[in-house]
Enzyme design. Structure first.
Site, short mmCIF file in Angstrom:
data_model
loop_
_atom_site.label_atom_id
_atom_site.label_comp_id
_atom_site.label_asym_id
_atom_site.label_seq_id
_atom_site.Cartn_x
_atom_site.Cartn_y
_atom_site.Cartn_z
CE LYS A 100 75.89 3.57 84.19
NZ LYS A 100 77.33 3.49 84.43
CE LYS A 170 80.94 -3.14 81.66
NZ LYS A 170 80.58 -2.25 82.81
#
Length: 237
Positions: A100, A170
């Protein structure tokens, strides 16, 4: 947050046999700590972050990248396949999170490339955005992020987005932290991180992740002056 939720809110109530699945985007170290804590209680754990956005989530077409033991994956594979069209076990604990983070590096860089490409098209006088989008879709420079960003930028509809800038900020912070942990430099990613962070600092956190385009569409004076402490008079124009 993921670590706190699993260790304090989920794990104390988990009973063997069960499998805890964390689908959030976190540091690899977070996934490994969660796995260790679960193993200590005899609970199976998978890190299984997702990609695809809200639309693909609604359609059950997510990409789900998993990390953990094969037997734990086998137990929940059918459940994950109800949510995703591409579900894969990438390796042991932390491997799903690693995949990811690689994906998010590409998303962040492609996002900034799409914003710059759209700005260049505008400044070069390309007026037919739909035709440009059609031709780029079939060209080697296309990406899923470009296809997604073009209509957002063309319409100027940056507010009330299902994919807000704050998530990208983030994730790029996590990617950069991962790079530091393994001792490598990612200069292009660092530039993308900085530009996304600049947009968030200016109050665009809840706007669409394509909103850095707005910052790029400023003069060199507007972009660099405040950052370098240079006044309008000092620029000389």
């Amino acid at each position: 947050m993921s670590l706190q939720v699993i260790l304090e809110e989920a794990l104390p109530y988990a009973q063997h046999p069960c499998t805890l699945v964390d689908m959030s985007t976190v540091k690899q170290s977070t996934s490994l700590r969660c796995a260790q804590a679960c193993q200590a209680r005899g609970i199976d754990f998978l890190d299984a972050p997702i990609s695809g956005g809200p639309r693909k989530a609604r359609d059950g077409m997510l990409t789900i990248m998993c990390g953990g033991k094969q037997e734990a994956y086998d137990k929940v594979e059918s459940i994950l396949e109800a949510m995703g069209s591409h579900v894969r076990l990438m390796g042991n604990h932390g491997a799903g999170t690693a995949a990811k983070l690689v994906n998010q590096l590409l998303v962040g860089v492609h996002s900034m490339a799409a914003c710059e490409a759209m700005l260049l098209a505008e400044k070069l006088g390309v007026q037919d955005q739909q035709t440009l989008q059609d031709i780029l879709t079939w060209s080697f420079g296309c990406s899923k992020v470009l296809e997604r960003h073009m209509p957002v930028i063309s319409s100027g509809m940056f507010e009330d987005s299902e994919m807000p800038l704050r998530n990208m900020v983030k994730d790029l912070d996590i990617v950069q932290a991962a790079a530091r942990d393994v001792g490598i430099s990612l200069p292009v990613t660092a530039a993308a991180q900085r530009l996304h962070a600049d947009a968030a600092t200016e109050g665009y956190s809840d706007w669409d992740m394509a909103v850095p385009y707005v910052l790029l569409d400023r003069s060199e004076k507007d972009m660099l002056g405040p950052r370098l402490g240079i006044s309008d008079e000092q620029w000389g124009f």
